[in-house]
Design an enzyme around this catalytic site. Structure first.
Site, mmCIF file in Angstrom:
data_model
loop_
_atom_site.group_PDB
_atom_site.id
_atom_site.type_symbol
_atom_site.label_atom_id
_atom_site.label_comp_id
_atom_site.label_asym_id
_atom_site.label_seq_id
_atom_site.Cartn_x
_atom_site.Cartn_y
_atom_site.Cartn_z
ATOM 1 N N GLU A 16 0.859 -1.174 0.000
ATOM 2 C CA GLU A 16 0.000 0.000 0.000
ATOM 3 C C GLU A 16 0.901 1.231 0.000
ATOM 4 O O GLU A 16 2.132 1.120 0.037
ATOM 5 C CB GLU A 16 -0.943 0.005 1.210
ATOM 6 C CG GLU A 16 -2.006 -1.079 1.141
ATOM 7 C CD GLU A 16 -2.998 -1.018 2.289
ATOM 8 O OE1 GLU A 16 -3.950 -1.800 2.247
ATOM 9 O OE2 GLU A 16 -2.812 -0.206 3.214
ATOM 10 N N HIS A 70 -8.498 10.246 3.040
ATOM 11 C CA HIS A 70 -8.156 9.130 2.158
ATOM 12 C C HIS A 70 -8.284 9.590 0.714
ATOM 13 O O HIS A 70 -9.291 10.200 0.337
ATOM 14 C CB HIS A 70 -9.068 7.933 2.412
ATOM 15 C CG HIS A 70 -8.514 6.652 1.876
ATOM 16 N ND1 HIS A 70 -8.476 6.372 0.530
ATOM 17 C CD2 HIS A 70 -7.952 5.588 2.496
ATOM 18 C CE1 HIS A 70 -7.921 5.174 0.353
ATOM 19 N NE2 HIS A 70 -7.598 4.685 1.532
ATOM 20 N N ARG A 93 -0.297 8.800 1.755
ATOM 21 C CA ARG A 93 -1.653 9.271 1.474
ATOM 22 C C ARG A 93 -1.769 10.785 1.356
ATOM 23 O O ARG A 93 -2.559 11.286 0.556
ATOM 24 C CB ARG A 93 -2.608 8.755 2.556
ATOM 25 C CG ARG A 93 -2.854 7.264 2.436
ATOM 26 C CD ARG A 93 -3.757 6.757 3.533
ATOM 27 N NE ARG A 93 -4.017 5.338 3.340
ATOM 28 C CZ ARG A 93 -4.709 4.586 4.192
ATOM 29 N NH1 ARG A 93 -5.201 5.126 5.290
ATOM 30 N NH2 ARG A 93 -4.910 3.303 3.951
ATOM 31 N N HIS A 135 -10.810 10.581 6.710
ATOM 32 C CA HIS A 135 -10.642 9.140 6.913
ATOM 33 C C HIS A 135 -10.123 8.764 8.294
ATOM 34 O O HIS A 135 -10.682 7.889 8.945
ATOM 35 C CB HIS A 135 -9.668 8.610 5.846
ATOM 36 C CG HIS A 135 -9.412 7.144 5.926
ATOM 37 N ND1 HIS A 135 -10.427 6.200 5.851
ATOM 38 C CD2 HIS A 135 -8.258 6.425 6.072
ATOM 39 C CE1 HIS A 135 -9.907 4.984 5.938
ATOM 40 N NE2 HIS A 135 -8.603 5.099 6.092
ATOM 41 N N ARG A 151 -0.560 9.123 9.069
ATOM 42 C CA ARG A 151 -0.475 7.685 9.319
ATOM 43 C C ARG A 151 -0.064 6.918 8.070
ATOM 44 O O ARG A 151 -0.622 7.133 6.991
ATOM 45 C CB ARG A 151 -1.827 7.148 9.824
ATOM 46 C CG ARG A 151 -1.872 5.633 9.963
ATOM 47 C CD ARG A 151 -3.198 5.183 10.518
ATOM 48 N NE ARG A 151 -4.311 5.395 9.614
ATOM 49 C CZ ARG A 151 -4.731 4.518 8.713
ATOM 50 N NH1 ARG A 151 -4.096 3.362 8.554
ATOM 51 N NH2 ARG A 151 -5.775 4.779 7.946
#
Length: 574
Positions: free
Chosen positions: A136, A256, A305, A366, A401
């Site tokens: 990811e 997100h 992200r 998110h 994060r």
């Protein structure tokens, strides 16, 4: 900015509510039924502590079950905790507490193995039997363990729920926790709560306990569009503030990048399109099919992200578009059906077939990287009050994060909390909470204020922020706060106590703190993007903003000296 104040008994502020009409006793009460809460509860119960789990909806309705991607841990050949640490520090943009991250990545693999031992079934390679791992954003290796293709959270929730039922742990469902109870010395004495609907208990009551674990999840509902469920109204952060706890890094709200776009007027929980889709090779493109992330970062679509969310937002601004596209048509039907069945079904339910057409996507709120400040054992600045999972700020996430570190953090720090409670819980004896206030001390907002708060926050404190937008948001938020406070002070009037008014009041509390911190941080770092301060400023801002609530309901704000957190008050007293 007011100076920091401390009080042995916290702020003394509680939500206006009827006095508890019933009570039960326990050693530990865990608030929340996601991966963090249930892991803490199971470990406390295994240590023969009388443990009660309180959850706002049904036991299996926490945020964990919505997690699609998986759990990040150094489980694969050639991967190491040190590599996982490096990726986490990069994503955190200079604000991770490195000691906290090291705990996460070194204890994480065994925590995942214990989760598997408790019954969680991850996807495995049919030929080798080894756990399948994917990539990811922000990860340089395949280290994301997943279950059911893209239903990892649902599988973890199932396994932990079964374990809780088998252990016979007492649970109170459909219960909104109101406030922390404290004794005359300011130590945790349990929680007050309101049970919604029929059951063994109904209405406002209390759980008396010598330790409270907050695992209430996020605060995504403070924005109009979010991936969070409707119950994510920041209740844990608001409770902790009223109890006198410190809140940190709350300005770092992760949006997100790839949330299914349902229209510019869509509000509430929106379907998530997992980062794992990009991890398997999907491309972000504009309406002309151009891969606009190529050249913006070495990892292109798999950049952290915050970078991808900014890239999408910039392209939308340049083209005057409301969304971009995620193109994974080259996966083919079989891969979509096997690897991403949940996302496939969600897209098709909204009239989009990702097998044959690109998916319209846009960023949405998110994950809260900040929250209730804790130490390495999950202890907050209020004695006896612990926090883990998204509600907590352990220092692991810094300014942004890293993908799939959230479930791992819930596992690792919940285990640490349970171990600390087992070792440090005061000698047996029922705590005696100070009396509940007879008259309203904190004004409740009407239910309709929720929508107003969400729109103010989306317009002024969303993906793009500026001094002007944040000042306007602060003015409008404070106007709502002042109106409610004035009505209470002058006429003794406040909204009727109830779930909707308590949630609106909690959202306002969270919004005030978020906007205050975002206005102060005059730089762009991680998922905090200031248009008027486009650069990261390590000289001035490689430190944390910490907020507390004063007894007069003003906010006290201070900053740490470095990116490392100082000890909590609980540590200093021991």
């Amino acid at each position: 900015m007011s100076s920091r104040t401390t009080s042995k008994t916290g702020t003394g502020i509680r939500l206006h509510a009827p006095a508890p009409g019933w009570s039960i006793d326990a050693d530990v009460v865990v608030v929340g039924s996601g991966v963090a809460g249930l892991t803490a509860a199971l470990r406390c119960a295994a240590a023969d502590l009388r443990t009660v789990v309180v959850t706002k909806a049904r036991l299996d309705d926490g945020s964990t079950r919505w997690a699609q991607g998986g759990v990040a841990a150094a489980l694969g050949d050639g991967d190491t905790p040190e590599q996982h640490l490096d990726d986490t520090l990069v994503a955190g943009a200079g604000l991770c507490d490195e000691d906290a991250v090291r705990i996460l990545v070194t204890e994480g693999p065994d925590a995942v193995r214990r989760l598997i031992g408790s019954g969680a079934q991850f996807d495995t390679d049919p030929s080798s039997g080894e756990i399948e791992l994917t990539r990811e954003g922000g990860h340089h290796r395949r280290r994301i363990a997943h279950a059911g293709g893209d239903a990892t959270g649902a599988e973890i929730s199932r396994a932990l729920n079964e374990a809780v039922r088998e252990a016979g742990i007492r649970t109170i469902e459909n219960a909104l926790v109101l406030d922390l109870l404290t004794d005359a010395e300011g130590r945790t004495a349990g929680v007050s709560l309101h049970v919604m609907g029929e059951g063994q208990h109904d209405g406002v009551g209390a759980v008396h306990a010598r330790a409270v674990v907050l695992a209430t999840g996020g605060m995504g509902q403070v924005f109009s569009a979010t991936t969070n469920p409707s119950v994510s109204t920041g209740d844990g952060v608001a409770l902790a503030l009223r109890a006198g706890a410190e809140i940190s890094d709350i300005e770092f709200v992760q949006f997100h990048p790839t949330v299914l776009f349902l229209g510019s007027d869509a509000e509430g929980q929106q379907p998530l399109v997992s980062e794992a889709v990009r991890g398997e090779g999907a491309h972000l493109v504009d309406a002309d099919g151009v891969r606009f992330m190529v050249g913006q970062h070495e990892l292109a679509e798999l950049a952290p992200r915050d970078i991808v969310a900014k890239g999408i937002t910039r392209r939308m601004q340049e083209q005057g578009a409301e969304h971009m596209y995620l193109d994974a048509r080259h996966f083919g039907a079989e891969m979509w059906e096997h690897r991403f069945p949940t996302i496939l079904a969600a897209c098709r339910a909204h009239g989009i077939d990702p097998v044959t057409e690109p998916i319209p996507v846009a960023p949405a709120a998110h994950y809260a990287s900040g929250g209730v400040r804790t130490d390495s054992r999950g202890r907050t600045t209020v004695p006896g009050l612990y926090a883990c999972g998204e509600v907590a700020c352990t220092g692991v996430h810094g300014a942004n994060r890293l993908a799939s570190n959230s479930l791992l953090e819930g596992l690792v720090y919940a285990e640490r909390i349970a171990d600390d409670i087992t070792a440090e819980l005061p000698a047996a004896g029922a705590p005696v909470p100070v009396s509940h206030p007879e008259v309203p001390q904190y004004p409740l907002l009407p239910a309709e204020a929720r929508l107003a708060i969400q729109r103010i926050m989306t317009e002024g404190a969303g993906v793009l922020r500026s001094a002007e937008s944040l000042a306007e948001a602060a003015e409008r938020i404070e106007a709502i706060h002042a109106e409610a406070r004035g009505a209470l002070a002058e006429h003794g009037k406040t909204a009727e106590p109830g779930t909707d008014t308590w949630e609106s009041t909690n959202l306002l509390c969270v919004a005030r703190v978020l906007v205050t911190a975002a206005r102060l941080r005059a730089e762009t770092r991680g998922c905090h993007w200031r248009e008027d301060h486009a650069d990261r400023d390590d000289e001035q801002w490689r430190k944390h903003i910490v907020v507390t609530l004063n007894p007069d309901r003003t906010l006290a704000v201070h900053t740490t000296d470095t990116a490392y957190f100082p000890p909590t008050r609980a540590q200093e007293q021991q």
